[in-house]
Design a protein around this motif. Structure first.
Motif, PDB file in Angstrom:
ATOM      1  N   GLU A 377       0.818  -1.217   0.000  1.00 19.68           N
ATOM      2  CA  GLU A 377       0.000   0.000   0.000  1.00 19.68           C
ATOM      3  C   GLU A 377       0.851   1.265   0.000  1.00 19.68           C
ATOM      4  N   THR A 378       2.024   1.189   0.601  1.00 15.21           N
ATOM      5  CA  THR A 378       2.894   2.367   0.634  1.00 15.21           C
ATOM      6  C   THR A 378       3.873   2.315  -0.532  1.00 15.21           C
ATOM      7  N   GLU A 379       4.026   3.443  -1.226  1.00 16.51           N
ATOM      8  CA  GLU A 379       4.933   3.484  -2.362  1.00 16.51           C
ATOM      9  C   GLU A 379       6.374   3.701  -1.896  1.00 16.51           C
ATOM     10  N   CYS A 380       7.304   3.366  -2.776  1.00 16.67           N
ATOM     11  CA  CYS A 380       8.720   3.584  -2.512  1.00 16.67           C
ATOM     12  C   CYS A 380       9.328   4.207  -3.764  1.00 16.67           C
ATOM     13  N   LEU A 381      10.615   4.522  -3.681  1.00 11.05           N
ATOM     14  CA  LEU A 381      11.309   5.090  -4.834  1.00 11.05           C
ATOM     15  C   LEU A 381      12.212   4.040  -5.464  1.00 11.05           C
ATOM     16  N   TYR A 382      12.149   3.966  -6.806  1.00  6.99           N
ATOM     17  CA  TYR A 382      13.063   3.114  -7.565  1.00  6.99           C
ATOM     18  C   TYR A 382      13.725   3.998  -8.614  1.00  6.99           C
ATOM     19  N   ASN A 383      15.055   4.145  -8.491  1.00  3.40           N
ATOM     20  CA  ASN A 383      15.798   5.074  -9.360  1.00  3.40           C
ATOM     21  C   ASN A 383      15.144   6.453  -9.372  1.00  3.40           C
ATOM     22  N   GLU A 384      14.749   6.872  -8.153  1.00  2.00           N
ATOM     23  CA  GLU A 384      14.188   8.201  -7.889  1.00  2.00           C
ATOM     24  C   GLU A 384      12.786   8.398  -8.449  1.00  2.00           C
ATOM     25  N   GLU A 385      12.143   7.317  -8.879  1.00  2.00           N
ATOM     26  CA  GLU A 385      10.769   7.403  -9.374  1.00  2.00           C
ATOM     27  C   GLU A 385       9.851   6.597  -8.448  1.00  2.00           C
ATOM     28  N   PRO A 386       8.646   7.099  -8.141  1.00  5.89           N
ATOM     29  CA  PRO A 386       7.721   6.362  -7.272  1.00  5.89           C
ATOM     30  C   PRO A 386       7.272   5.054  -7.922  1.00  5.89           C
ATOM     31  N   THR A 387       7.131   4.016  -7.092  1.00  2.00           N
ATOM     32  CA  THR A 387       6.667   2.719  -7.577  1.00  2.00           C
ATOM     33  C   THR A 387       5.984   1.969  -6.443  1.00  2.00           C
ATOM     34  N   SER A 388       5.097   1.037  -6.817  1.00  2.00           N
ATOM     35  CA  SER A 388       4.452   0.185  -5.812  1.00  2.00           C
ATOM     36  C   SER A 388       5.160  -1.160  -5.709  1.00  2.00           C
ATOM     37  N   LEU A 389       6.136  -1.397  -6.593  1.00  6.72           N
ATOM     38  CA  LEU A 389       6.911  -2.634  -6.532  1.00  6.72           C
ATOM     39  C   LEU A 389       8.132  -2.375  -5.645  1.00  6.72           C
ATOM     40  N   CYS A 390       7.970  -2.701  -4.364  1.00  3.35           N
ATOM     41  CA  CYS A 390       9.003  -2.375  -3.379  1.00  3.35           C
ATOM     42  C   CYS A 390       9.729  -3.603  -2.839  1.00  3.35           C
ATOM     43  N   PHE A 391       9.054  -4.765  -2.830  1.00  4.63           N
ATOM     44  CA  PHE A 391       9.633  -5.968  -2.237  1.00  4.63           C
ATOM     45  C   PHE A 391       9.728  -7.086  -3.268  1.00  4.63           C
ATOM     46  N   LEU A 392      10.907  -7.708  -3.326  1.00  5.05           N
ATOM     47  CA  LEU A 392      11.144  -8.832  -4.231  1.00  5.05           C
ATOM     48  C   LEU A 392      11.115 -10.168  -3.497  1.00  5.05           C
ATOM     49  N   PHE A 393      11.360 -10.116  -2.179  1.00  4.28           N
ATOM     50  CA  PHE A 393      11.407 -11.314  -1.349  1.00  4.28           C
ATOM     51  C   PHE A 393      10.611 -11.071  -0.076  1.00  4.28           C
ATOM     52  N   ALA A 394      10.330 -12.147   0.649  1.00  6.66           N
ATOM     53  CA  ALA A 394       9.570 -12.017   1.892  1.00  6.66           C
ATOM     54  C   ALA A 394      10.036 -13.080   2.886  1.00  6.66           C
ATOM     55  N   ARG A 395       9.874 -12.824   4.174  1.00  7.86           N
ATOM     56  CA  ARG A 395      10.166 -13.734   5.257  1.00  7.86           C
ATOM     57  C   ARG A 395       9.307 -13.334   6.472  1.00  7.86           C
ATOM     58  N   LYS A 396       9.076 -14.172   7.469  1.00 16.25           N
ATOM     59  CA  LYS A 396       9.588 -15.513   7.648  1.00 16.25           C
ATOM     60  C   LYS A 396       8.486 -16.515   7.342  1.00 16.25           C
ATOM     61  N   PHE A 397       8.835 -17.602   6.663  1.00 15.60           N
ATOM     62  CA  PHE A 397       7.868 -18.636   6.306  1.00 15.60           C
ATOM     63  C   PHE A 397       8.289 -19.971   6.908  1.00 15.60           C
ATOM     64  N   ALA A 398       7.316 -20.611   7.557  1.00 19.03           N
ATOM     65  CA  ALA A 398       7.556 -21.920   8.175  1.00 19.03           C
ATOM     66  C   ALA A 398       7.625 -22.991   7.097  1.00 19.03           C
ATOM     67  N   PRO A 399       8.261 -24.132   7.376  1.00 14.85           N
ATOM     68  CA  PRO A 399       8.335 -25.223   6.394  1.00 14.85           C
ATOM     69  C   PRO A 399       6.982 -25.657   5.853  1.00 14.85           C
ATOM     70  N   SER A 400       5.942 -25.571   6.682  1.00  9.37           N
ATOM     71  CA  SER A 400       4.610 -25.998   6.230  1.00  9.37           C
ATOM     72  C   SER A 400       4.046 -25.107   5.125  1.00  9.37           C
ATOM     73  N   ALA A 401       4.640 -23.907   4.953  1.00 11.83           N
ATOM     74  CA  ALA A 401       4.152 -22.977   3.924  1.00 11.83           C
ATOM     75  C   ALA A 401       4.601 -23.377   2.527  1.00 11.83           C
ATOM     76  N   LEU A 402       5.498 -24.337   2.413  1.00 15.22           N
ATOM     77  CA  LEU A 402       6.045 -24.690   1.107  1.00 15.22           C
ATOM     78  C   LEU A 402       4.973 -25.179   0.138  1.00 15.22           C
ATOM     79  N   ALA A 403       4.127 -26.108   0.578  1.00 13.02           N
ATOM     80  CA  ALA A 403       3.125 -26.694  -0.328  1.00 13.02           C
ATOM     81  C   ALA A 403       2.191 -25.642  -0.924  1.00 13.02           C
ATOM     82  N   PRO A 404       1.543 -24.782  -0.111  1.00  8.85           N
ATOM     83  CA  PRO A 404       0.663 -23.773  -0.723  1.00  8.85           C
ATOM     84  C   PRO A 404       1.433 -22.760  -1.572  1.00  8.85           C
TER      85      PRO A 404
END
Length: 415
Positions: A377-404
């Motif tokens: 929901e919050t925008e960030c800057l990419y090469n000084e331009e606003p964007t909503s694509l801010c995160f490429l990865f995420a954590r923390k996920f338990a082993p049980s999260a693998l299947a879904p």
């Protein structure tokens, strides 16, 4: 008359004796002269033999000394050594005997693209080797910039199948490095991007300088490959939230590194600063941030080359000061703030409070949840331009999260 004849006789005898004496002297001089010539020739011959044999003697002596002081480079360098020929590998598991590979030890390819991440360098040697920077800007080969994915784990990689799917078909553009506890062996198939990608590791303890040592060790190993241009630190509980093409383009084309670095005016930020770091590190330099960073090659080299400021952190940043949360954010703020985006590309949920973020298990994994991470929901800057694509990865996920996650990877995550 008789006396005159006797005198003449005596005079003739004297002259005869004098003549014999002169002859004897002349013969003596000749004998001494000849003896001198013979001795000189003999001595000259001996000296010639000595000096002619001297290079061979020195060569033999040098070779003998080299056998004791110079390591065995029969497999090129320590970095390129075919470790499968050891009796035991670094994890204590018997290695399969294989025929040594024939390689050109002086080839550019062997220097800039190490085939095997196993080596016997100490950290000091590794950091020195990794800090080498060519002065000539042009590369003498067709360089394809790669992203180095560096996994700092406590053992198994429960999300490994998801990462293998994410990497599939893009091997030309990536490198994988895994730092596990010493003695842990990753059992993966030979066609996996994780195969033979465990770097020589050491013990790691949460909240101690040993954790930052491991981060620098991963960076240094990844820097040995001159094709690696971007370096992202991940844990065993991290997952990608976009496909590889998106991640690669985002990082390679970024003018900035992504290191969380901010001023925290509380006891959890400035309160951890020690005045013993003066005069090199002042309070206004002090920063805090997430340890899960992403940096370009220039910043990576700077981090592993530093010993002056890191030594201060190792001495004076002790619990409740944690070097992994302060060292790199502070270092970049002091010297490279202008090329840092001051944010992380790894999403994490700290809303529950406490020393650790929230962990998501199978029941939490839904399409809506993943989309909320992807399109924040919050925008960030990419090469000084606003964007909503801010995160490429995420954590923390338990082993049980693998299947879904595997089930939703093609429809939501795009791979």
């Amino acid at each position: 008359m008789a006396r005159g004849r006797a005198g003449e006789k005596e005079e003739g005898s004297l002259e005869k004796h004098i003549g014999l004496l002169k002859l004897a002297q002349t013969l003596s001089f000749l004998l001494i002269f000849m003896a001198g010539i013979i001795i000189g020739l003999a001595a000259s011959s001996h000296i010639d033999r000595y000096f002619n044999s001297l290079p061979q003697m020195l060569s033999s002596s040098s070779s003998s000394a080299n056998l004791q002081t110079i390591p065995d480079y029969s497999n090129c360098t320590v970095i390129h050594r075919d470790c499968s020929n050891d009796d035991d590998d670094e994890y204590g598991k018997a290695a399969e005997k294989k025929k040594p590979k024939i390689r050109d030890c002086w080839s550019v390819d062997g220097f800039v693209r190490p085939e095997n991440v196993s080596h016997r360098m100490r950290d000091e040697e590794l950091f020195w080797r990794a800090s080498m920077v060519p002065v000539k800007e042009e590369y003498p080969y067709d360089r394809v910039p790669k992203v180095a994915f560096m996994f700092l784990t406590r053992g198994p990689l429960p999300m490994l199948p998801l990462w293998e799917k994410f990497f599939r078909g893009n091997e030309k553009y990536l490198s994988v490095y895994v730092h596990t506890p010493p003695g842990y062996y990753m059992n993966v198939s030979s066609d996996s991007p994780f195969y033979n990608r465990q770097v020589p590791s050491q013990k790691v303890a949460w909240g101690s300088p040993l954790l930052t040592d491991a981060e620098k060790r991963l960076l240094a190993n990844a820097l040995l490959d001159f094709s690696n241009e971007r370096f992202v630190l991940l844990s065993e509980s991290c997952v990608p939230v976009y496909n590889f093409t998106t991640v690669y383009s985002y990082l390679i084309n970024s003018a900035y590194s992504f290191v969380d670095s901010y001023d925290e005016p509380t006891r959890y930020g400035r309160g951890r600063y020690s005045r013993k770091m003066l005069p090199d590190i002042k309070l206004h330099h002090w920063r805090k941030g997430s340890q899960w960073f992403e940096v370009n090659r220039r910043i990576a080299i700077y981090i592993i080359s530093d010993s002056k400021y890191y030594s201060l952190f190792k001495k004076f940043c002790r619990p409740a000061c944690y070097p992994d949360e302060h060292y790199i954010p502070t270092l970049l703020n002091m010297f490279h703030g202008s090329v840092n985006a001051n944010r992380s590309v790894t999403w994490v949920d700290w809303s529950i409070g406490g020393p650790h973020p929230a962990t998501y298990a199978a029941d939490n994994i839904t399409e809506g949840f993943l989309q909320s991470i992807r399109k924040n929901e919050t925008e960030c800057l990419y090469n000084e331009e606003p964007t909503s694509l801010c995160f490429l990865f995420a954590r923390k996920f338990a082993p049980s999260a693998l299947a879904p996650l595997m089930n939703l990877s093609s429809t939501v995550l795009g791979f």
